[in-house]
Design a protein around this motif. Structure first.
Motif: not given
Ligand code: ZN
Ligand code: ZN
Length: 361
Positions: A27, A95-99, A117-118
Protein backbone atom coordinates in the motif's frame (compact mmCIF):
# COMPACT_ATOMS: atom_id res chain seq x y z
CA UNK A 1 17.99 22.72 3.37
CA UNK A 2 21.36 21.01 3.21
CA UNK A 3 21.96 17.62 1.63
CA UNK A 4 22.64 15.83 4.96
CA UNK A 5 19.21 16.95 6.26
CA UNK A 6 17.54 15.66 3.06
CA UNK A 7 19.34 12.34 3.55
CA UNK A 8 18.10 12.21 7.14
CA UNK A 9 14.49 12.68 6.04
CA UNK A 10 14.90 10.04 3.32
CA UNK A 11 16.18 7.65 6.00
CA UNK A 12 13.13 8.36 8.15
CA UNK A 13 10.88 7.52 5.18
CA UNK A 14 12.82 4.28 4.68
CA UNK A 15 12.26 3.34 8.34
CA UNK A 16 8.54 4.04 7.86
CA UNK A 17 8.59 1.81 4.76
CA UNK A 18 9.93 -1.04 6.92
CA UNK A 19 6.89 -0.67 9.21
CA UNK A 20 4.58 -0.35 6.20
CA UNK A 21 5.95 -3.58 4.70
CA UNK A 22 4.64 -5.38 7.80
CA UNK A 23 1.41 -3.45 8.51
CA UNK A 24 0.42 -2.21 5.03
CA UNK A 25 2.09 -4.53 2.47
CA UNK A 26 1.88 -3.15 -1.07
CA UNK A 27 0.00 0.00 0.00
CA UNK A 28 0.82 3.65 -0.38
CA UNK A 29 0.45 5.65 2.84
CA UNK A 30 -1.08 9.11 2.54
CA UNK A 31 0.36 11.23 5.36
CA UNK A 32 -1.73 14.31 6.18
CA UNK A 33 -0.72 15.03 9.79
CA UNK A 34 1.50 18.11 9.44
CA UNK A 35 3.94 17.10 12.17
CA UNK A 36 4.35 13.73 10.48
CA UNK A 37 4.93 15.37 7.10
CA UNK A 38 7.54 17.66 8.64
CA UNK A 39 9.26 14.72 10.34
CA UNK A 40 9.42 12.76 7.07
CA UNK A 41 10.35 15.60 4.70
CA UNK A 42 11.63 18.67 6.57
CA UNK A 43 8.80 20.74 5.02
CA UNK A 44 7.12 22.92 7.65
CA UNK A 45 4.34 24.62 5.64
CA UNK A 46 0.77 24.70 6.97
CA UNK A 47 -0.68 22.77 4.00
CA UNK A 48 0.98 19.50 3.01
CA UNK A 49 0.23 15.95 1.89
CA UNK A 50 2.92 13.30 1.61
CA UNK A 51 2.46 10.04 -0.24
CA UNK A 52 4.93 7.37 0.88
CA UNK A 53 5.16 4.53 -1.59
CA UNK A 54 6.18 0.91 -1.10
CA UNK A 55 9.50 2.03 -2.67
CA UNK A 56 11.09 5.49 -2.57
CA UNK A 57 10.21 6.00 -6.24
CA UNK A 58 6.59 6.41 -5.11
CA UNK A 59 7.24 9.24 -2.65
CA UNK A 60 5.44 12.48 -3.54
CA UNK A 61 4.87 15.74 -1.64
CA UNK A 62 1.98 18.11 -2.21
CA UNK A 63 1.33 21.70 -1.12
CA UNK A 64 0.01 24.95 -2.64
CA UNK A 65 1.48 27.96 -4.39
CA UNK A 66 2.17 29.91 -1.19
CA UNK A 67 4.89 27.39 -0.37
CA UNK A 68 6.48 26.92 -3.82
CA UNK A 69 9.89 28.33 -2.77
CA UNK A 70 9.85 27.01 0.80
CA UNK A 71 9.12 23.44 -0.22
CA UNK A 72 11.90 23.50 -2.83
CA UNK A 73 14.33 24.67 -0.15
CA UNK A 74 13.21 22.38 2.70
CA UNK A 75 12.51 19.19 0.72
CA UNK A 76 14.80 19.36 -2.32
CA UNK A 77 14.91 15.58 -2.71
CA UNK A 78 11.19 15.05 -3.36
CA UNK A 79 8.94 15.55 -6.41
CA UNK A 80 6.31 18.15 -5.51
CA UNK A 81 2.72 18.75 -6.63
CA UNK A 82 1.65 22.40 -6.29
CA UNK A 83 -2.13 22.74 -6.29
CA UNK A 84 -4.70 24.59 -4.22
CA UNK A 85 -6.76 21.40 -4.04
CA UNK A 86 -3.70 19.71 -2.58
CA UNK A 87 -4.98 16.37 -1.31
CA UNK A 88 -6.97 15.52 -4.44
CA UNK A 89 -4.27 16.71 -6.87
CA UNK A 90 -1.52 14.82 -5.07
CA UNK A 91 -3.52 11.61 -5.01
CA UNK A 92 -4.47 11.93 -8.67
CA UNK A 93 -0.77 12.24 -9.52
CA UNK A 94 0.15 9.30 -7.24
CA UNK A 95 -2.68 7.21 -8.77
CA UNK A 96 -2.79 4.59 -6.02
CA UNK A 97 -4.28 1.17 -6.66
CA UNK A 98 -4.38 0.44 -2.95
CA UNK A 99 -3.69 2.98 -0.24
CA UNK A 100 -3.94 3.79 3.45
CA UNK A 101 -4.71 7.04 5.26
CA UNK A 102 -3.90 8.23 8.76
CA UNK A 103 -6.59 8.03 11.48
CA UNK A 104 -6.46 11.84 11.84
CA UNK A 105 -7.77 12.43 8.29
CA UNK A 106 -10.98 14.45 8.48
CA UNK A 107 -14.26 12.74 7.57
CA UNK A 108 -14.71 15.25 4.74
CA UNK A 109 -11.31 14.46 3.21
CA UNK A 110 -11.92 10.73 3.68
CA UNK A 111 -15.12 11.04 1.64
CA UNK A 112 -13.37 13.07 -1.07
CA UNK A 113 -10.59 10.53 -1.62
CA UNK A 114 -12.98 7.57 -1.31
CA UNK A 115 -15.13 8.92 -4.14
CA UNK A 116 -12.14 9.12 -6.51
CA UNK A 117 -9.87 6.24 -5.49
CA UNK A 118 -12.12 3.85 -3.59
CA UNK A 119 -12.14 3.20 0.16
CA UNK A 120 -8.73 3.46 1.84
CA UNK A 121 -7.39 1.37 4.67
CA UNK A 122 -7.12 3.39 7.91
CA UNK A 123 -3.56 2.83 9.12
CA UNK A 124 -2.34 2.67 12.71
CA UNK A 125 -0.27 5.64 13.87
CA UNK A 126 2.94 4.39 12.27
CA UNK A 127 4.75 7.72 12.00
CA UNK A 128 3.87 8.61 15.60
CA UNK A 129 5.43 5.29 16.59
CA UNK A 130 8.69 6.27 14.87
CA UNK A 131 8.63 9.76 16.36
CA UNK A 132 8.66 8.43 19.93
CA UNK A 133 12.42 7.81 19.76
CA UNK A 134 14.41 10.92 18.87
CA UNK A 135 17.47 11.09 16.62
CA UNK A 136 20.46 13.39 17.34
CA UNK A 137 19.14 16.29 15.26
CA UNK A 138 15.85 16.22 17.18
CA UNK A 139 17.59 15.97 20.55
CA UNK A 140 19.75 18.99 19.67
CA UNK A 141 16.63 21.08 18.92
CA UNK A 142 14.97 19.93 22.15
CA UNK A 143 18.11 20.76 24.14
CA UNK A 144 18.14 24.27 22.72
CA UNK A 145 14.41 24.79 23.35
CA UNK A 146 14.85 23.59 26.95
CA UNK A 147 17.94 25.69 27.69
CA UNK A 148 16.14 28.81 26.42
CA UNK A 149 13.18 27.88 28.64
CA UNK A 150 15.41 27.51 31.71
CA UNK A 151 17.11 30.87 31.06
CA UNK A 152 13.76 32.62 30.52
CA UNK A 153 12.29 31.20 33.76
CA UNK A 154 15.35 32.41 35.69
CA UNK A 155 15.12 35.90 34.19
CA UNK A 156 11.37 36.12 34.85
CA UNK A 157 11.74 34.95 38.46
CA UNK A 158 14.01 37.93 39.12
CA UNK A 159 11.40 40.36 37.76
CA UNK A 160 8.24 39.10 39.48
CA UNK A 161 6.62 41.60 41.87
CA UNK A 162 3.52 41.63 44.08
CA UNK A 163 0.71 43.19 42.02
CA UNK A 164 1.83 41.75 38.67
CA UNK A 165 -1.07 40.33 36.65
CA UNK A 166 -0.84 36.66 35.66
CA UNK A 167 -1.33 37.51 32.01
CA UNK A 168 1.49 40.08 32.11
CA UNK A 169 3.88 37.42 33.45
CA UNK A 170 2.84 35.01 30.70
CA UNK A 171 3.47 37.58 27.95
CA UNK A 172 6.79 38.66 29.49
CA UNK A 173 7.99 35.06 29.67
CA UNK A 174 7.12 34.55 26.00
CA UNK A 175 8.95 37.79 25.12
CA UNK A 176 12.02 36.37 26.89
CA UNK A 177 11.75 33.16 24.84
CA UNK A 178 11.97 35.27 21.69
CA UNK A 179 14.84 37.41 22.96
CA UNK A 180 16.77 34.25 23.81
CA UNK A 181 16.39 32.80 20.32
CA UNK A 182 13.19 30.76 20.30
CA UNK A 183 10.91 30.88 17.25
CA UNK A 184 7.77 30.88 19.42
CA UNK A 185 6.23 29.61 22.62
CA UNK A 186 5.62 25.85 22.63
CA UNK A 187 2.03 26.19 23.92
CA UNK A 188 -0.23 28.67 25.70
CA UNK A 189 1.76 29.54 28.83
CA UNK A 190 0.09 28.65 32.12
CA UNK A 191 0.46 31.15 34.98
CA UNK A 192 -1.75 30.40 37.99
CA UNK A 193 -1.54 32.40 41.20
CA UNK A 194 -3.18 31.87 44.60
CA UNK A 195 -6.33 29.72 44.19
CA UNK A 196 -5.70 29.59 40.43
CA UNK A 197 -2.56 27.51 41.05
CA UNK A 198 -4.96 24.66 41.93
CA UNK A 199 -6.27 24.62 38.33
CA UNK A 200 -3.78 22.45 36.38
CA UNK A 201 -4.32 24.23 33.04
CA UNK A 202 -5.31 27.67 34.29
CA UNK A 203 -5.58 30.31 31.58
CA UNK A 204 -3.69 33.36 32.89
CA UNK A 205 -5.94 36.33 33.53
CA UNK A 206 -6.16 39.67 35.28
CA UNK A 207 -5.60 38.36 38.81
CA UNK A 208 -2.71 40.17 40.47
CA UNK A 209 -0.15 38.41 42.65
CA UNK A 210 -0.57 38.81 46.41
CA UNK A 211 1.92 38.05 49.17
CA UNK A 212 1.63 34.44 50.27
CA UNK A 213 0.27 33.14 46.93
CA UNK A 214 1.53 29.94 45.41
CA UNK A 215 2.48 30.67 41.79
CA UNK A 216 2.61 27.88 39.18
CA UNK A 217 4.31 28.71 35.88
CA UNK A 218 4.17 26.03 33.15
CA UNK A 219 5.62 27.05 29.79
CA UNK A 220 8.17 26.25 27.14
CA UNK A 221 10.00 27.62 24.13
CA UNK A 222 9.91 26.17 20.61
CA UNK A 223 13.02 25.75 18.44
CA UNK A 224 13.02 24.30 14.89
CA UNK A 225 9.53 22.94 15.57
CA UNK A 226 10.56 21.17 18.82
CA UNK A 227 8.72 21.87 22.07
CA UNK A 228 10.14 22.35 25.56
CA UNK A 229 7.93 21.90 28.62
CA UNK A 230 8.79 22.98 32.16
CA UNK A 231 6.91 23.88 35.35
CA UNK A 232 8.12 25.46 38.56
CA UNK A 233 6.11 26.54 41.59
CA UNK A 234 7.02 29.64 43.61
CA UNK A 235 5.67 31.41 46.66
CA UNK A 236 5.11 35.16 46.42
CA UNK A 237 6.78 37.62 48.79
CA UNK A 238 6.45 35.53 51.96
CA UNK A 239 7.96 32.53 53.68
CA UNK A 240 5.94 29.47 52.64
CA UNK A 241 3.09 28.49 54.97
CA UNK A 242 3.45 25.04 56.54
CA UNK A 243 0.82 23.48 54.24
CA UNK A 244 2.49 24.96 51.17
CA UNK A 245 5.87 23.56 52.17
CA UNK A 246 4.34 20.13 52.89
CA UNK A 247 2.55 19.90 49.57
CA UNK A 248 5.64 21.08 47.73
CA UNK A 249 7.85 18.56 49.51
CA UNK A 250 5.51 15.70 48.55
CA UNK A 251 5.44 16.74 44.90
CA UNK A 252 9.21 17.25 44.82
CA UNK A 253 9.82 13.80 46.27
CA UNK A 254 7.40 12.20 43.80
CA UNK A 255 9.06 14.04 40.95
CA UNK A 256 12.55 13.00 42.04
CA UNK A 257 11.60 9.33 42.54
CA UNK A 258 9.70 9.12 39.27
CA UNK A 259 12.54 10.80 37.37
CA UNK A 260 14.96 8.14 38.62
CA UNK A 261 12.56 5.51 37.23
CA UNK A 262 12.69 6.85 33.64
CA UNK A 263 14.97 4.08 32.39
CA UNK A 264 15.00 1.97 29.21
CA UNK A 265 12.70 -1.02 29.74
CA UNK A 266 10.67 0.60 32.54
CA UNK A 267 6.90 0.24 32.16
CA UNK A 268 5.25 3.62 31.69
CA UNK A 269 2.43 2.76 34.08
CA UNK A 270 4.89 1.60 36.75
CA UNK A 271 6.69 4.96 36.67
CA UNK A 272 3.36 6.74 37.00
CA UNK A 273 2.47 4.45 39.93
CA UNK A 274 5.76 5.34 41.65
CA UNK A 275 4.84 9.03 41.65
CA UNK A 276 1.27 8.28 42.71
CA UNK A 277 2.42 6.12 45.64
CA UNK A 278 4.74 8.85 46.90
CA UNK A 279 1.95 11.43 46.82
CA UNK A 280 -0.46 8.95 48.43
CA UNK A 281 2.02 8.42 51.27
CA UNK A 282 1.69 12.14 52.01
CA UNK A 283 -2.11 11.71 52.23
CA UNK A 284 -2.69 13.60 48.98
CA UNK A 285 -3.66 10.76 46.60
CA UNK A 286 -6.93 12.39 45.49
CA UNK A 287 -5.19 15.67 44.72
CA UNK A 288 -2.94 14.27 41.92
CA UNK A 289 -5.48 14.40 39.13
CA UNK A 290 -3.57 13.81 35.88
CA UNK A 291 -0.98 11.60 34.23
CA UNK A 292 2.69 11.79 35.11
CA UNK A 293 4.01 12.85 31.73
CA UNK A 294 4.00 12.83 27.94
CA UNK A 295 6.40 12.68 25.04
CA UNK A 296 7.54 15.99 23.52
CA UNK A 297 8.88 16.66 20.04
CA UNK A 298 7.24 18.19 16.98
CA UNK A 299 4.10 18.32 19.16
CA UNK A 300 3.85 19.41 22.77
CA UNK A 301 1.91 16.23 23.63
CA UNK A 302 2.89 13.10 21.72
CA UNK A 303 3.60 9.44 22.34
CA UNK A 304 4.52 7.97 24.74
CA UNK A 305 1.99 9.00 27.38
CA UNK A 306 2.92 8.18 30.98
CA UNK A 307 -0.22 7.44 32.99
CA UNK A 308 -2.11 4.73 34.83
CA UNK A 309 -3.52 3.26 31.61
CA UNK A 310 -0.30 3.47 29.56
CA UNK A 311 0.82 0.17 28.06
CA UNK A 312 4.28 0.79 26.64
CA UNK A 313 7.78 0.59 28.00
CA UNK A 314 10.38 3.34 27.88
CA UNK A 315 13.21 3.27 25.36
CA UNK A 316 16.52 5.11 25.09
CA UNK A 317 16.28 8.50 23.35
CA UNK A 318 12.62 9.07 24.15
CA UNK A 319 12.05 12.69 25.25
CA UNK A 320 9.38 12.77 27.96
CA UNK A 321 8.12 15.04 30.73
CA UNK A 322 7.81 14.13 34.40
CA UNK A 323 5.22 16.38 36.02
CA UNK A 324 3.42 15.28 39.16
CA UNK A 325 1.14 17.85 40.79
CA UNK A 326 -1.09 18.31 43.80
CA UNK A 327 -4.14 20.58 43.60
CA UNK A 328 -6.20 21.74 46.59
CA UNK A 329 -9.27 23.53 45.18
CA UNK A 330 -9.70 27.07 46.48
CA UNK A 331 -6.33 27.04 48.23
CA UNK A 332 -3.54 26.37 45.78
CA UNK A 333 -1.51 23.83 43.92
CA UNK A 334 2.03 22.71 43.20
CA UNK A 335 3.45 21.15 40.04
CA UNK A 336 7.08 20.47 39.18
CA UNK A 337 7.86 19.45 35.60
CA UNK A 338 11.01 18.64 33.70
CA UNK A 339 11.64 17.51 30.15
CA UNK A 340 14.19 14.67 30.07
CA UNK A 341 15.74 12.17 27.69
CA UNK A 342 15.75 8.47 28.61
CA UNK A 343 19.27 7.03 28.26
CA UNK A 344 21.04 3.81 29.24
CA UNK A 345 23.08 5.88 31.72
CA UNK A 346 19.91 7.23 33.40
CA UNK A 347 17.62 10.19 32.75
CA UNK A 348 19.26 13.23 31.17
CA UNK A 349 17.27 16.26 32.35
CA UNK A 350 17.09 19.01 29.72
CA UNK A 351 15.36 21.57 31.97
CA UNK A 352 17.89 21.42 34.79
CA UNK A 353 17.10 24.24 37.25
CA UNK A 354 16.42 24.49 40.99
CA UNK A 355 13.16 22.82 42.04
CA UNK A 356 12.82 24.21 45.56
CA UNK A 357 9.90 26.40 46.66
CA UNK A 358 11.66 29.69 45.89
CA UNK A 359 10.30 33.00 47.16
CA UNK A 360 9.75 35.57 44.40
CA UNK A 361 8.58 39.19 44.49
ZN1 ZN B 1 3.97 21.74 31.09
ZN1 ZN C 1 3.76 18.76 30.16
Amino acid sequence: MSAPAATLHAKRRDRLRELMAIDLPGLMLVVTDLANVRYLTGFSGSNAVLVVGPTSAGDLLGTDGRYRDQVAMQAPDLPVVIDRDTLIATLVRAAPTAYAVEPSLTVGDFESVRRIHGPPTVAASLVEQLRRVKDPLELAALERACSITVAAFAALAGEIRVGDAEVALARRLEQLFGELGAEDRAFDSIVGSGPHSAIPHHEPGARRLAAGDLLVIDAGARVDGYHADMTRTFVVAAEPAAWQAEVHAAVAEAQQRATAGYLPGAEARAVHALARATIADAGLADAFTHGLGHGVGLRIHEAPMIGERSNGTLEADMAITVEPGVYLPGRGGVRIEDTLVVTDAGPRILTEAPRGLAVVG
